[in-house]
Design a protein around this motif. Structure first.
Motif, short mmCIF file in Angstrom:
data_model
loop_
_atom_site.label_atom_id
_atom_site.label_comp_id
_atom_site.label_asym_id
_atom_site.label_seq_id
_atom_site.Cartn_x
_atom_site.Cartn_y
_atom_site.Cartn_z
N VAL A 239 -64.97 2.24 -11.50
CA VAL A 239 -64.61 0.96 -12.11
C VAL A 239 -65.38 -0.18 -11.45
N ALA A 240 -65.47 -0.14 -10.10
CA ALA A 240 -66.20 -1.19 -9.38
C ALA A 240 -67.67 -1.21 -9.77
N ALA A 241 -68.25 -0.02 -9.96
CA ALA A 241 -69.66 0.04 -10.36
C ALA A 241 -69.86 -0.54 -11.74
N ASN A 242 -68.95 -0.25 -12.64
CA ASN A 242 -69.06 -0.82 -13.99
C ASN A 242 -68.94 -2.35 -13.97
N ASP A 243 -67.99 -2.85 -13.18
CA ASP A 243 -67.83 -4.30 -13.08
C ASP A 243 -69.09 -4.96 -12.52
N ALA A 244 -69.65 -4.33 -11.45
CA ALA A 244 -70.85 -4.89 -10.84
C ALA A 244 -72.02 -4.86 -11.81
N GLU A 245 -72.10 -3.76 -12.57
CA GLU A 245 -73.20 -3.68 -13.55
C GLU A 245 -73.05 -4.77 -14.62
N SER A 246 -71.81 -4.98 -15.09
CA SER A 246 -71.58 -6.04 -16.10
C SER A 246 -71.95 -7.40 -15.54
N SER A 250 -74.97 -9.80 -16.89
CA SER A 250 -74.62 -11.15 -17.38
C SER A 250 -75.46 -12.22 -16.69
N ARG A 251 -75.62 -12.08 -15.36
CA ARG A 251 -76.43 -13.06 -14.61
C ARG A 251 -77.89 -12.97 -15.01
N GLN A 252 -78.35 -11.76 -15.23
CA GLN A 252 -79.76 -11.60 -15.60
C GLN A 252 -80.05 -12.27 -16.96
N ALA A 253 -79.06 -12.21 -17.85
CA ALA A 253 -79.26 -12.83 -19.16
C ALA A 253 -79.35 -14.34 -19.07
N GLU A 268 -78.77 -18.20 -8.14
CA GLU A 268 -78.55 -17.21 -9.19
C GLU A 268 -79.25 -15.89 -8.87
N CYS A 269 -80.46 -16.01 -8.33
CA CYS A 269 -81.20 -14.78 -7.99
C CYS A 269 -80.51 -14.01 -6.85
N VAL A 270 -80.03 -14.76 -5.83
CA VAL A 270 -79.31 -14.11 -4.73
C VAL A 270 -78.07 -13.39 -5.25
N ARG A 271 -77.33 -14.08 -6.15
CA ARG A 271 -76.13 -13.45 -6.71
C ARG A 271 -76.47 -12.22 -7.57
N LEU A 272 -77.60 -12.31 -8.27
CA LEU A 272 -78.03 -11.19 -9.11
C LEU A 272 -78.30 -9.95 -8.24
N ARG A 273 -79.09 -10.18 -7.15
CA ARG A 273 -79.40 -9.05 -6.27
C ARG A 273 -78.13 -8.49 -5.63
N GLY A 274 -77.17 -9.34 -5.26
CA GLY A 274 -75.93 -8.87 -4.66
C GLY A 274 -75.14 -8.01 -5.63
N GLU A 277 -76.80 -4.55 -5.87
CA GLU A 277 -76.52 -3.71 -4.69
C GLU A 277 -75.09 -3.21 -4.72
N ARG A 278 -74.14 -4.08 -5.15
CA ARG A 278 -72.75 -3.61 -5.22
C ARG A 278 -72.60 -2.50 -6.26
N GLN A 279 -73.33 -2.61 -7.35
CA GLN A 279 -73.26 -1.57 -8.37
C GLN A 279 -73.80 -0.24 -7.85
N HIS A 280 -74.94 -0.29 -7.13
CA HIS A 280 -75.51 0.92 -6.55
C HIS A 280 -74.57 1.56 -5.52
N SER A 281 -74.00 0.71 -4.66
CA SER A 281 -73.10 1.24 -3.63
C SER A 281 -71.85 1.87 -4.24
N ALA A 282 -71.24 1.18 -5.21
CA ALA A 282 -70.04 1.72 -5.84
C ALA A 282 -70.34 3.01 -6.59
#
Length: 333
Positions: A239-246, A250-253, A268-274, A277-282
């Protein structure tokens, strides 16, 4: 002491006389197959094939322990250098010689025995316990031979006696040729410490292994707990990975078409990269959860299907980082 050539002459003359005189006696009272083996042994002795003669005479001795077979064995064993056995069989032949045997033949047998005694030693073994088991150099001595003279090669010999309820007795003896020794083994009651019960013999291990071993259920409990933990990890981090991916999509758009450079420092770029990384880790931890659940189910099923003779031993090995994970289970099930 007469020389070896003299002894050989005495024994050969004695055995030749016995063989020619005793063969008819064996033929009268023995089955045809024993007569045949005895004649074959004569022929082997005539051609000095001592090994073949012994191979023929030993089974015949086991079936028909007569003085003529014993005297033939004495000659063969002397030629083969087995002086103790030669003396044993020659002593038997003298003790059981037929009354109709010629006096000169008996005298040759006695002369041969006298010469053999110069090459061997004698032992008379006794024990003070009627039920004692006596052994000579690790070989059990038949009860019928206790007290009788046993012929052995010169050198060191170990005599032991054992019986239930008494301490074993042991004696080491250096035997000299031409000498006879009387060995009396003294077995005494075993000393039991005051207040302690006599030791009992343990049951054979084979009997213990016949009892069915009760199934241990703790591996099933552990397997269920690991399965539940793995499923929890998989669901929660999935679930956390899906949320991070969403979030990062959204930020990339919302970022300009030029996107973020690798080292861009805009918020925005820093938040995008974060978010990435959270999506990959989850996702990594979710995969770990799936692996734990799968391995736990497989190990538990194997344990239930293949009931082991020993409880299973499992050693988990887990390696995780932000981008990959490795999980292994080693041991016996």
């Amino acid at each position: 002491m007469v020389s070896q050539l003299a002894l050989r002459t005495v024994l050969f003359a004695f055995a030749t006389t016995v063989l020619t005189a005793a063969a008819p006696a064996l033929a009268e009272d023995s089955p045809e197959n024993e007569q045949t083996r005895y004649r074959e042994a004569h022929r082997a002795i005539s051609r000095k094939d001592w090994v073949a003669a012994r191979d023929l005479l030993l089974p015949l001795w086991a079936d028909s322990p007569t003085y003529d077979v014993a005297s033939s064995l004495a000659l063969v064993e002397y030629q083969l250098g087995d002086y103790p056995m030669a003396a044993r069989h020659l002593a038997f032949a003298l003790e059981h010689v037929a009354p109709v045997e010629k006096p000169e033949t008996v005298q040759r047998m006695r002369s041969g025995m006298l010469e053999l005694r110069g090459r061997v030693g004698g032992l008379r073994l006794t024990a003070n316990a009627p039920t004692a088991v006596v052994s000579l150099n690790g070989q059990v001595v038949a009860a019928s031979l206790l007290g009788r003279e046993l012929f052995v090669a010169p050198g060191r010999h170990t005599i032991e006696a054992r019986a239930a309820g008494v301490a074993p007795a042991r004696q080491v003896l250096d035997v000299m040729p031409g000498q006879t020794y009387t060995v009396e083994l003294d077995l005494r009651p075993a000393v039991t410490p005051a207040g302690s019960a006599p030791a009992r013999l343990a049951e054979p291990s084979a009997l213990q292994s016949d009892r069915p071993e009760e199934r241990a259920w703790w591996p099933v409990v552990i397997g269920g707990a690991l399965t539940a933990t793995g499923l929890g990890l998989a669901v929660g981090f999935g679930v956390a990975a899906n949320d991070a991916e969403s979030e990062w999509r959204s930020r990339q758009a919302g970022i300009s078409p030029s996107g973020c450079l690798e080292r861009a420092t805009s918020l925005e770029c820093v938040r995008l990269r974060g978010a990435i990384e959270r999506q990959h880790s989850a996702a990594t931890w979710a995969n770990v959860g799936v692996g734990v659940s799968a391995l736990s189910v497989a190990a538990t099923a194997a344990y239930l299907l293949l009931w082991p003779s020993q409880p299973p031993r499992v050693a988990p090995a887990l390696a995780v980082n932000a981008h990959s994970a490795e999980l292994g289970l080693s041991g016996s099930f």
